[in-house]
Design an enzyme around this catalytic site. Structure first.
Site, PDB file in Angstrom:
ATOM      1  N   SER A 195       7.321   4.814   0.163  1.00 18.34           N
ATOM      2  CA  SER A 195       6.605   6.063   0.435  1.00 18.34           C
ATOM      3  C   SER A 195       6.729   6.713   1.342  1.00 18.34           C
ATOM      4  CB  SER A 195       5.732   5.166  -0.192  1.00 18.34           C
ATOM      5  OG  SER A 195       4.692   6.487   0.179  1.00 18.34           O
ATOM      6  N   LYS A 219       4.788  -1.957   3.254  1.00 12.53           N
ATOM      7  CA  LYS A 219       6.128  -0.716   2.276  1.00 12.53           C
ATOM      8  C   LYS A 219       6.958  -0.501   3.650  1.00 12.53           C
ATOM      9  CE  LYS A 219       5.087   0.355  -1.838  1.00 12.53           C
ATOM     10  NZ  LYS A 219       6.543  -0.280  -2.891  1.00 12.53           N
ATOM     11  N   TYR A 247      -1.649  -0.935   2.795  1.00 15.88           N
ATOM     12  CA  TYR A 247      -0.625  -1.274   1.771  1.00 15.88           C
ATOM     13  C   TYR A 247       0.094  -0.196   2.270  1.00 15.88           C
ATOM     14  CZ  TYR A 247       2.070   2.442  -1.533  1.00 15.88           C
ATOM     15  OH  TYR A 247       2.801   3.143  -2.019  1.00 15.88           O
TER      16      TYR A 247
HETATM   17  P1  NAD Z   1       1.041   1.342 -11.186  1.00 17.42           P
HETATM   18  O1  NAD Z   1       0.540   0.335 -10.238  1.00 17.42           O
HETATM   19  O2  NAD Z   1       1.489   1.343 -11.857  1.00 17.42           O
HETATM   20  O3  NAD Z   1       2.898  -0.522 -11.191  1.00 17.42           O
HETATM   21  C1  NAD Z   1       3.155  -1.410 -10.533  1.00 17.42           C
HETATM   22  C2  NAD Z   1       3.006  -2.162 -12.057  1.00 17.42           C
HETATM   23  O4  NAD Z   1       3.434  -3.742 -10.860  1.00 17.42           O
HETATM   24  C3  NAD Z   1       1.599  -2.534 -12.297  1.00 17.42           C
HETATM   25  O5  NAD Z   1       2.389  -2.580 -13.806  1.00 17.42           O
HETATM   26  C4  NAD Z   1       1.899  -3.955 -11.914  1.00 17.42           C
HETATM   27  O6  NAD Z   1       0.443  -4.805 -13.283  1.00 17.42           O
HETATM   28  C5  NAD Z   1       2.781  -4.406 -11.293  1.00 17.42           C
HETATM   29  N1  NAD Z   1       2.282  -5.122 -10.822  1.00 17.42           N
HETATM   30  C6  NAD Z   1       1.565  -5.846  -9.741  1.00 17.42           C
HETATM   31  N2  NAD Z   1       1.459  -6.635  -9.258  1.00 17.42           N
HETATM   32  C7  NAD Z   1       2.827  -7.102  -9.685  1.00 17.42           C
HETATM   33  C8  NAD Z   1       2.912  -9.118  -9.573  1.00 17.42           C
HETATM   34  N3  NAD Z   1       2.901  -9.047  -8.046  1.00 17.42           N
HETATM   35  N4  NAD Z   1       3.973  -9.497 -10.418  1.00 17.42           N
HETATM   36  C9  NAD Z   1       4.250  -8.363 -11.289  1.00 17.42           C
HETATM   37  N5  NAD Z   1       3.494  -7.346 -11.574  1.00 17.42           N
HETATM   38  C10 NAD Z   1       3.544  -6.872 -10.933  1.00 17.42           C
HETATM   39  O7  NAD Z   1       2.055   1.390 -10.264  1.00 17.42           O
HETATM   40  P2  NAD Z   1       3.108   2.999  -9.830  1.00 17.42           P
HETATM   41  O8  NAD Z   1       2.351   4.362  -8.864  1.00 17.42           O
HETATM   42  O9  NAD Z   1       3.877   2.449 -11.186  1.00 17.42           O
HETATM   43  O10 NAD Z   1       4.057   2.419  -8.329  1.00 17.42           O
HETATM   44  C11 NAD Z   1       4.976   2.201  -8.336  1.00 17.42           C
HETATM   45  C12 NAD Z   1       5.842   1.651  -7.446  1.00 17.42           C
HETATM   46  O11 NAD Z   1       5.629   2.731  -6.661  1.00 17.42           O
HETATM   47  C13 NAD Z   1       4.571   0.236  -6.256  1.00 17.42           C
HETATM   48  O12 NAD Z   1       5.434  -0.146  -5.401  1.00 17.42           O
HETATM   49  C14 NAD Z   1       4.548   1.798  -5.600  1.00 17.42           C
HETATM   50  O13 NAD Z   1       3.885   1.035  -4.297  1.00 17.42           O
HETATM   51  C15 NAD Z   1       5.211   2.929  -5.224  1.00 17.42           C
HETATM   52  N6  NAD Z   1       4.565   4.354  -5.056  1.00 17.42           N
HETATM   53  C16 NAD Z   1       3.756   4.604  -5.513  1.00 17.42           C
HETATM   54  C17 NAD Z   1       3.592   6.082  -5.720  1.00 17.42           C
HETATM   55  C18 NAD Z   1       2.359   6.325  -6.759  1.00 17.42           C
HETATM   56  O14 NAD Z   1       1.717   7.495  -5.592  1.00 17.42           O
HETATM   57  N7  NAD Z   1       2.043   6.230  -7.528  1.00 17.42           N
HETATM   58  C19 NAD Z   1       4.109   6.642  -4.675  1.00 17.42           C
HETATM   59  C20 NAD Z   1       4.485   5.799  -3.303  1.00 17.42           C
HETATM   60  C21 NAD Z   1       5.000   4.323  -4.046  1.00 17.42           C
END
Ligand code: NAD
Ligand code: UDP
Length: 370
Positions: A143, A172, A168
């Site tokens: 991120s 990362k 959080y």
């Molecule tokens: P999200 O919560 O929609 O998707 C994450 C998925 O991972 C969910 O479906 C959840 O059920 C699953 N999950 C969580 N922990 C788990 C585990 N231990 N085992 C199996 N499944 C698990 O989030 P997102 O927005 O799709 O984000 C995806 C990735 O991108 C994450 O790593 C997040 O930190 C990163 N990210 C997101 C953003 C954002 O703004 N959405 C920005 C920067 C980074």
């Protein structure tokens, strides 16, 4: 048994079967859109997700869009034994895209340990199991929070990493370090770390999108719910920042553009072009303020967003946007969608969710992502 396995591996090598990719967290927001793009690019996708922040019905949306229902296993990535079994069951995985993580910044301040346990253990398990299962490539979701408030804008990948403002954000940073240290000790593993700026929007079909859990923390789900009358008023956190209109500036990137970048990263890894670890910013290169987003959303969807100016939100960065040149050049990827279209897709998705809610109320069915 061993001979049988070797023959199977040899067969896989010389057959023209598509490369098999494991997507952890593939039922989530970014994961599901990436799964669609991977399938469209001809990959065979397997999904692992524990559904802690997603619904199994997302599979229906993926199937409607692509015509393919990918393999899905409800597995928690912190469960080493279950993961190991998965790798034994689905042999021949070529690469992993690791999305699975907890991501709510505020919650991570209140409950840091589940964040550290979930996000760090998941990655460690996967990195330990990769060499044991002949998997060499991993894409990791990081991120732009790693930059904090950058000294120079637009921010390049070489900018210094700032002390994280939340557990959080810290997970990362630590995960990035874990990947570097692991690859330093095992040069057979290669990785691409993708630092996302602010992903927004939904698939243009509105079959999949972001499913906010409870009161949304992120701007766009809140904007959409305020416009729909589900929330009374959006609070604009801070109108006294040192920016042209006083509200914070971010680099909002269309979810489909973001998803496509993963396909480019995957291809680069599978083609053997990555020497150890490469890190890319995924953004548009353009910053927009909160007030600009609200105004554009209102214009393109012809709807009012009730909002009020409010105090600054603790931990918010004033302004950040990406220098995406490195990703443009090396990944041969570029964010192409206009913010207007993206904001249209946000509203289309919101209406889709409301229609489902209505059907649910009428028919007593499930609210789903499809
Ligand atoms: P999200 O919560 O929609 O998707 C994450 C998925 O991972 C969910 O479906 C959840 O059920 C699953 N999950 C969580 N922990 C788990 C585990 N231990 N085992 C199996 N499944 C698990 O989030 P997102 O927005 O799709 O984000 C995806 C990735 O991108 C994450 O790593 C997040 O930190 C990163 N990210 C997101 C953003 C954002 O703004 N959405 C920005 C920067 C980074
Ligand atoms: N924001 C806001 N009201 C909200 C949610 C977010 O004003 O209800 C602002 C927030 O202060 C930030 C921007 O919108 O400037 C993007 O916030 P978001 O939580 O979506 O992403 P972040 O950049 O914090 O990861």
């Amino acid at each position: 048994m061993e001979v049988k396995k070797s023959i199977k591996k040899l067969f896989n090598k010389f057959s023209s079967s598509p490369d098999r990719i494991l997507v952890t967290g593939g039922m989530g927001y970014i994961g599901s859109h990436t799964v669609v793009e991977l399938i469209n690019a001809g990959y065979e996708v397997c999904i692992i997700d524990n559904l802690s922040n997603s619904s199994v019905d997302v599979l229906n949306g993926i199937e409607k869009i692509t015509g393919v229902r990918p393999v899905f296993e409800n597995i928690d990535c912190t469960d080493y034994v279950a993961l190991d079994k998965f790798f034994k069951k689905y042999e021949g995985i070529k690469a992993i895209i690791h999305f699975a993580a907890l991501k709510a910044v505020g919650e991570s301040v209140e409950r840091p340990l589940p964040y550290y346990r979930n996000n760090l253990t998941s990655l460690i398990n996967i990195l330990e199991l990769m060499p044991l299962n002949g998997i060499k490539s991993i894409v990791f979701s990081s991120s732009c929070t790693v930059y904090g408030q950058p000294d120079e804008l637009p921010v390049k990948e070489t900018a210094p990493i700032k002390k994280a403002l939340s557990p959080y954000g810290n997970t990362k940073q630590i995960c990035e370090e874990i990947i570097h240290d692991t690859i330093h000790s095992n040069d057979k593993i290669k990785s691409i770390i993708l630092r996302y700026f602010n992903p927004i929007g939904a698939h243009p079909s509105a079959e999949i999108g972001e499913l906010p859990n409870g009161v949304p923390n992120n701007l766009l789900p809140y904007v959409a719910q305020a416009a729909a009358g589900i929330r009374k008023k959006l609070k604009v956190f801070g109108g006294d920042y040192n920016t042209p209109d006083g509200s914070c500036i971010r680099d909002y990137i269309d979810i489909m553009d973001l998803a496509k970048a993963h396909v480019c990263a995957m291809k680069r890894l599978i083609d053997g072009k990555v020497e150890s670890v490469e890190t890319f910013n995924l953004g548009t290169g353009r910053g927009l303020s909160v007030l600009e987003i609200i105004k554009t959303f209102e214009e393109v969807n012809d709807i009012k967003v009730p909002y009020e100016m409010a105090d600054r939100r603790e931990g918010d960065i004033e302004q950040v946007w990406a220098d995406p040149t490195y990703a443009n050049e090396v990944l041969k990827w570029e964010a192409k969608e206009s913010v207007k279209n993206t904001l249209r897709s946000v509203w289309k998705w919101q209406m889709h969710l409301m229609e489902q809610e209505e059907d649910h109320t009428k028919g007593g069915g499930m609210i789903s992502g499809s």
